[in-house]
Write an enzyme that holds these catalytic residues in place. Structure first.
Site, PDB file in Angstrom:
ATOM      1  N   ASN A 183      -1.205  -3.007   4.223  1.00  9.02           N
ATOM      2  CA  ASN A 183      -1.798  -1.756   3.362  1.00  9.02           C
ATOM      3  C   ASN A 183      -2.797  -1.154   4.457  1.00  9.02           C
ATOM      4  OD1 ASN A 183      -3.466  -0.087   1.795  1.00  9.02           O
ATOM      5  ND2 ASN A 183      -4.431  -1.838   0.741  1.00  9.02           N
ATOM      6  N   TRP A 184      -2.314  -0.005   4.986  1.00  5.58           N
ATOM      7  CA  TRP A 184      -3.141   0.572   5.975  1.00  5.58           C
ATOM      8  C   TRP A 184      -4.115   1.171   5.322  1.00  5.58           C
ATOM      9  CZ3 TRP A 184       1.199   3.908   9.336  1.00  5.58           C
ATOM     10  CH2 TRP A 184       1.866   2.820   9.959  1.00  5.58           C
ATOM     11  N   LYS A 185      -4.328   1.523   4.274  1.00  5.25           N
ATOM     12  CA  LYS A 185      -5.416   2.161   3.490  1.00  5.25           C
ATOM     13  C   LYS A 185      -5.551   3.577   3.928  1.00  5.25           C
ATOM     14  CE  LYS A 185      -7.699  -2.234   2.396  1.00  5.25           C
ATOM     15  NZ  LYS A 185      -8.756  -3.087   2.388  1.00  5.25           N
ATOM     16  N   HIS A 228      -5.421  -1.889  -6.866  1.00  2.12           N
ATOM     17  CA  HIS A 228      -6.363  -2.126  -5.810  1.00  2.12           C
ATOM     18  C   HIS A 228      -7.811  -2.191  -6.087  1.00  2.12           C
ATOM     19  CE1 HIS A 228      -7.903  -2.566  -1.850  1.00  2.12           C
ATOM     20  NE2 HIS A 228      -6.664  -3.259  -1.469  1.00  2.12           N
ATOM     21  N   GLU A 244     -10.196  -1.281  -4.328  1.00  2.00           N
ATOM     22  CA  GLU A 244     -10.869  -0.042  -3.774  1.00  2.00           C
ATOM     23  C   GLU A 244     -10.359   1.116  -4.909  1.00  2.00           C
ATOM     24  OE1 GLU A 244      -9.407  -0.238   0.023  1.00  2.00           O
ATOM     25  OE2 GLU A 244     -10.506  -2.093   0.292  1.00  2.00           O
ATOM     26  N   GLU A 270      -6.782 -11.003  -5.057  1.00  2.00           N
ATOM     27  CA  GLU A 270      -7.736 -10.459  -3.930  1.00  2.00           C
ATOM     28  C   GLU A 270      -8.779 -10.337  -4.092  1.00  2.00           C
ATOM     29  OE1 GLU A 270      -5.486  -7.731  -0.892  1.00  2.00           O
ATOM     30  OE2 GLU A 270      -5.784  -6.424  -2.294  1.00  2.00           O
ATOM     31  N   GLY A 299     -11.774  -7.365   3.673  1.00  2.00           N
ATOM     32  CA  GLY A 299     -12.456  -6.710   4.762  1.00  2.00           C
ATOM     33  C   GLY A 299     -13.581  -7.376   5.693  1.00  2.00           C
ATOM     34  N   SER A 320      -9.010 -10.379   3.858  1.00  2.62           N
ATOM     35  CA  SER A 320      -9.196 -11.228   5.282  1.00  2.62           C
ATOM     36  C   SER A 320      -8.134 -12.262   5.631  1.00  2.62           C
ATOM     37  CB  SER A 320     -10.764 -11.953   5.413  1.00  2.62           C
ATOM     38  OG  SER A 320     -11.479 -10.660   4.964  1.00  2.62           O
ATOM     39  N   GLY A 328      -4.709  -6.239   5.006  1.00  5.46           N
ATOM     40  CA  GLY A 328      -5.420  -4.734   5.169  1.00  5.46           C
ATOM     41  C   GLY A 328      -5.716  -4.613   6.655  1.00  5.46           C
TER      42      GLY A 328
HETATM   43  P1  PGA Z   1      -8.112  -6.923   4.050  1.00  5.99           P
HETATM   44  O1  PGA Z   1      -7.614  -5.923   3.063  1.00  5.99           O
HETATM   45  O2  PGA Z   1      -7.059  -7.734   4.820  1.00  5.99           O
HETATM   46  O3  PGA Z   1      -8.761  -5.996   5.194  1.00  5.99           O
HETATM   47  O4  PGA Z   1      -9.303  -7.869   3.665  1.00  5.99           O
HETATM   48  C1  PGA Z   1      -6.935  -6.494   2.298  1.00  5.99           C
HETATM   49  C2  PGA Z   1      -6.807  -5.411   1.074  1.00  5.99           C
HETATM   50  O5  PGA Z   1      -7.846  -4.802   0.582  1.00  5.99           O
HETATM   51  O6  PGA Z   1      -5.844  -5.174   0.564  1.00  5.99           O
END
Ligand code: PGA
Length: 254
Positions: free
Chosen positions: A10-12, A96, A98, A166, A172, A214, A235
């Site tokens: 997931n590049w966000k 997700h 976010e 998650e 993050g 993470s 992420g």
């Molecule tokens: P992260 O993100 O690996 O940076 O913790 C995972 C995600 O939000 O899908």
């Protein structure tokens, strides 16, 4: 493990430009060349078409980071499943954390999962508690996210469903702040059990369960060995070419 390890990257909202996205994609392609699992790349939808159009390989499949629950019409800014399919996506994240933080509720997430399925996308339903309370209420949070997220999903569609667990508090961060493999395993069992309350046991067994939060080269082996999951939603490491390549290498060697 009976199935190939599944990694969704997931590049966000990264990177800033198409030129940089092409570069990042080139490094992902290189890393994917020797990867022995399944890799789903979820770039921002603005780049999907461009990246997928030029790709002739079979190692990478594409996913979207979100999908509208509407089919078409007056929904400014939304992107439908059919549109995403037509620019090369096979998967879509739904719910997700976010997106949930922007106000997306369980009911809307459930509609997105259904919309993704009916447009031919395979949904990756994201669930996870914001905090771990000592009374174990977080189990109910996840249970409700699953129940509503899958409310419109027929048993026959379960092989196309992926659930990404998650825990929001672990996203993050660095590997040492991520969830411990035993706790991920406990939640994977709970998710499977929750699914069997609505579906036949063998059908529920077909749902793929991922861990995200993470996942880094430093903790992925432990999570693979003892996390009880079939793969990962990755992420920040997915936009760090060298570490992402290392992560895939560790998984391949497992
Ligand atoms: P992260 O993100 O690996 O940076 O913790 C995972 C995600 O939000 O899908």
């Amino acid at each position: 493990m009976s199935r190939k390890v599944f990694v969704a990257a997931n590049w966000k909202m990264n990177p800033d430009t198409l030129t940089e996205a092409r570069k990042l994609f080139a490094s992902a392609k290189k890393a994917a060349g020797s990867f022995r699992g399944e890799l789903v790349l979820c770039p921002p939808s603005a780049y999907l078409s461009e990246l997928s159009r030029g790709y002739r390989g079979s190692r990478i499949v594409f996913g979207a980071q979100d999908v509208s629950h509407e089919r078409a019409g007056a929904h400014t800014g939304e992107i439908s499943g059919a549109m995403l399919r037509s620019v090369g996506a096979s998967y879509a994240l739904a719910g997700h954390s976010e997106r949930r933080a922007q106000g997306e509720g369980n009911e809307s997430v459930g509609k997105k999962v259904s919309a993704a399925l009916s447009s031919g996308l395979s949904p990756i339903l994201c669930v996870g508690e914001r905090i771990r309370d000592e009374h174990g209420d977080f189990f109910h949070v996840v249970e409700e996210q699953l129940r509503q997220g899958l409310a419109g999903v027929a048993e026959s569609s379960l092989p196309r469903i992926t659930v990404a667990y998650e825990p929001v508090w672990a996203i993050g961060k660095r590997a040492e702040n991520a969830m411990k493999p035993a706790d991920a395993h406990e939640m994977a069992i709970f998710i499977r059990k929750t699914l069997t309350q609505s579906y036949d046991r063998s059908a529920a067994g077909k749902v793929r369960i991922l861990y995200g939060g993470s996942v880094e080269p430093e903790n992925v082996a432990g999570l693979l060995a003892d996390g009880g999951v079939g793969g990962f939603l990755v992420g920040h490491v997915s936009i760090e070419p060298a570490r992402f390549a290392e992560l895939l290498k560790i998984i391949s060697a497992f």
